[in-house]
Scaffold this motif. Sequence first.
Motif, PDB file in Angstrom:
ATOM      1  N   ILE A  35       0.837  -1.209   0.000  1.00  0.00           N
ATOM      2  CA  ILE A  35       0.000   0.000   0.000  1.00  0.00           C
ATOM      3  C   ILE A  35       0.869   1.255   0.000  1.00  0.00           C
ATOM      4  O   ILE A  35       0.594   2.207  -0.733  1.00  0.00           O
ATOM      5  N   LEU A  36       1.923   1.249   0.814  1.00  0.00           N
ATOM      6  CA  LEU A  36       2.825   2.402   0.832  1.00  0.00           C
ATOM      7  C   LEU A  36       3.506   2.605  -0.518  1.00  0.00           C
ATOM      8  O   LEU A  36       3.655   3.740  -0.978  1.00  0.00           O
ATOM      9  N   CYS A  37       3.917   1.517  -1.157  1.00  0.00           N
ATOM     10  CA  CYS A  37       4.525   1.624  -2.493  1.00  0.00           C
ATOM     11  C   CYS A  37       3.533   2.188  -3.501  1.00  0.00           C
ATOM     12  O   CYS A  37       3.899   3.016  -4.342  1.00  0.00           O
ATOM     13  N   PHE A  38       2.285   1.752  -3.406  1.00  0.00           N
ATOM     14  CA  PHE A  38       1.268   2.274  -4.322  1.00  0.00           C
ATOM     15  C   PHE A  38       1.061   3.779  -4.116  1.00  0.00           C
ATOM     16  O   PHE A  38       0.940   4.532  -5.085  1.00  0.00           O
ATOM     17  N   PHE A  39       1.059   4.229  -2.859  1.00  0.00           N
ATOM     18  CA  PHE A  39       0.921   5.663  -2.597  1.00  0.00           C
ATOM     19  C   PHE A  39       2.137   6.442  -3.078  1.00  0.00           C
ATOM     20  O   PHE A  39       1.998   7.574  -3.565  1.00  0.00           O
ATOM     21  N   ILE A  40       3.316   5.861  -2.987  1.00  0.00           N
ATOM     22  CA  ILE A  40       4.516   6.514  -3.519  1.00  0.00           C
ATOM     23  C   ILE A  40       4.398   6.661  -5.035  1.00  0.00           C
ATOM     24  O   ILE A  40       4.776   7.693  -5.597  1.00  0.00           O
ATOM     25  N   ILE A  41       3.867   5.639  -5.701  1.00  0.00           N
ATOM     26  CA  ILE A  41       3.658   5.723  -7.151  1.00  0.00           C
ATOM     27  C   ILE A  41       2.695   6.864  -7.480  1.00  0.00           C
ATOM     28  O   ILE A  41       2.934   7.644  -8.406  1.00  0.00           O
ATOM     29  N   ILE A  42       1.620   6.986  -6.722  1.00  0.00           N
ATOM     30  CA  ILE A  42       0.649   8.057  -6.962  1.00  0.00           C
ATOM     31  C   ILE A  42       1.279   9.427  -6.700  1.00  0.00           C
ATOM     32  O   ILE A  42       1.081  10.376  -7.469  1.00  0.00           O
ATOM     33  N   ILE A  43       2.052   9.534  -5.633  1.00  0.00           N
ATOM     34  CA  ILE A  43       2.703  10.815  -5.316  1.00  0.00           C
ATOM     35  C   ILE A  43       3.685  11.204  -6.417  1.00  0.00           C
ATOM     36  O   ILE A  43       3.754  12.368  -6.813  1.00  0.00           O
ATOM     37  N   CYS A  44       4.438  10.235  -6.931  1.00  0.00           N
ATOM     38  CA  CYS A  44       5.392  10.534  -8.001  1.00  0.00           C
ATOM     39  C   CYS A  44       4.693  10.895  -9.310  1.00  0.00           C
ATOM     40  O   CYS A  44       5.269  11.580 -10.156  1.00  0.00           O
ATOM     41  N   ALA A  45       3.459  10.449  -9.477  1.00  0.00           N
ATOM     42  CA  ALA A  45       2.709  10.772 -10.688  1.00  0.00           C
ATOM     43  C   ALA A  45       2.046  12.138 -10.606  1.00  0.00           C
ATOM     44  O   ALA A  45       1.694  12.724 -11.629  1.00  0.00           O
ATOM     45  N   ALA A  46       1.880  12.652  -9.399  1.00  0.00           N
ATOM     46  CA  ALA A  46       1.222  13.943  -9.224  1.00  0.00           C
ATOM     47  C   ALA A  46       2.119  15.063  -9.745  1.00  0.00           C
ATOM     48  O   ALA A  46       3.344  14.979  -9.661  1.00  0.00           O
ATOM     49  N   PRO A  47       1.507  16.106 -10.279  1.00  0.00           N
ATOM     50  CA  PRO A  47       2.305  17.231 -10.793  1.00  0.00           C
ATOM     51  C   PRO A  47       2.829  18.118  -9.649  1.00  0.00           C
ATOM     52  O   PRO A  47       2.352  19.225  -9.427  1.00  0.00           O
ATOM     53  N   LEU A  48       3.785  17.600  -8.931  1.00  0.00           N
ATOM     54  CA  LEU A  48       4.379  18.333  -7.817  1.00  0.00           C
ATOM     55  C   LEU A  48       5.540  19.192  -8.319  1.00  0.00           C
ATOM     56  O   LEU A  48       6.209  18.830  -9.280  1.00  0.00           O
ATOM     57  N   PRO A  49       5.804  20.297  -7.655  1.00  0.00           N
ATOM     58  CA  PRO A  49       6.916  21.149  -8.089  1.00  0.00           C
ATOM     59  C   PRO A  49       8.278  20.657  -7.588  1.00  0.00           C
ATOM     60  O   PRO A  49       9.148  21.443  -7.271  1.00  0.00           O
ATOM     61  N   VAL A  50       8.445  19.345  -7.520  1.00  0.00           N
ATOM     62  CA  VAL A  50       9.707  18.757  -7.082  1.00  0.00           C
ATOM     63  C   VAL A  50      10.433  18.231  -8.319  1.00  0.00           C
ATOM     64  O   VAL A  50       9.936  17.313  -8.978  1.00  0.00           O
ATOM     65  N   PRO A  51      11.580  18.803  -8.642  1.00  0.00           N
ATOM     66  CA  PRO A  51      12.272  18.343  -9.849  1.00  0.00           C
ATOM     67  C   PRO A  51      12.842  16.941  -9.671  1.00  0.00           C
ATOM     68  O   PRO A  51      13.406  16.601  -8.640  1.00  0.00           O
ATOM     69  N   GLY A  52      12.656  16.104 -10.684  1.00  0.00           N
ATOM     70  CA  GLY A  52      13.231  14.770 -10.699  1.00  0.00           C
ATOM     71  C   GLY A  52      12.511  13.728  -9.862  1.00  0.00           C
ATOM     72  O   GLY A  52      13.061  12.658  -9.625  1.00  0.00           O
ATOM     73  N   ILE A  53      11.297  14.017  -9.421  1.00  0.00           N
ATOM     74  CA  ILE A  53      10.599  13.061  -8.553  1.00  0.00           C
ATOM     75  C   ILE A  53      10.231  11.783  -9.304  1.00  0.00           C
ATOM     76  O   ILE A  53      10.264  10.700  -8.735  1.00  0.00           O
ATOM     77  N   THR A  54       9.914  11.877 -10.580  1.00  0.00           N
ATOM     78  CA  THR A  54       9.549  10.673 -11.328  1.00  0.00           C
ATOM     79  C   THR A  54      10.772   9.810 -11.645  1.00  0.00           C
ATOM     80  O   THR A  54      10.623   8.617 -11.858  1.00  0.00           O
ATOM     81  N   GLU A  55      11.949  10.413 -11.665  1.00  0.00           N
ATOM     82  CA  GLU A  55      13.154   9.652 -11.966  1.00  0.00           C
ATOM     83  C   GLU A  55      13.578   8.759 -10.805  1.00  0.00           C
ATOM     84  O   GLU A  55      14.290   7.776 -11.000  1.00  0.00           O
ATOM     85  N   ILE A  56      13.170   9.090  -9.571  1.00  0.00           N
ATOM     86  CA  ILE A  56      13.568   8.270  -8.430  1.00  0.00           C
ATOM     87  C   ILE A  56      12.620   7.095  -8.196  1.00  0.00           C
ATOM     88  O   ILE A  56      12.948   6.198  -7.437  1.00  0.00           O
ATOM     89  N   LEU A  57      11.465   7.109  -8.858  1.00  0.00           N
ATOM     90  CA  LEU A  57      10.476   6.058  -8.632  1.00  0.00           C
ATOM     91  C   LEU A  57      11.005   4.653  -8.932  1.00  0.00           C
ATOM     92  O   LEU A  57      10.868   3.763  -8.088  1.00  0.00           O
TER      93      LEU A  57
END
Length: 188
Positions: A35-57
């Motif tokens: 469940i925590l991994c799934f929420f991390i996937i959702i957070i990384c998919a969100a358009p957050l102003p954090v540069p490079g967040i999708t690259e760490i997934l």
Amino acid sequence: MKPDSSRNSWEAEIQPHQTIWSRLDHGARRLLPGILCFFIIIICAAPLPVPGITEILPAFMITTVFFWSAWHPSSMTSPVVFLLGLSMDFVNFTPLGVSALLLLLVHSVAFYSRFGITRLPFLLSWLIFAFIALGVCLLQWSFACLFRLHILTLSPALFEATLCVGFYPALSVLFSWVIQKFNDREDI
């Protein structure tokens, strides 16, 4: 027949006399890493102003799947790993099944070698994980080259493998703490 006192209390079987609340608690503990991994996937998919967040997934997921598959395999089962991989494919717009295949490979290696890995000192298990992460990242790179019909630069795959190796100590400490807290909770 006496219960085996050497077994981890978190892995104990559900007894018929347990209440519904204790069964729900046991199930929630088993599902927590997925469940925590799934929420991390959702957070990384969100358009957050954090540069490079999708690259760490991918690095986070490889490290997490390896740890939980080796140290607590009942919490990271093959169906959970498969669903997490498919979720990553949807989020990262990669060909469907590539991330699932790679995570299942990591899961299989960690699951079938867990009896040896969990008995090793931390630095040696970290080195083994580094080779596994490098292999998985190179395999991912080869799939990307195959899908594009072009040889891509190797630096992104090496960077991802370096991220995996760098994440491992911190996530290992965090996940070990979580397992210890759950075991302490079980003893109450």
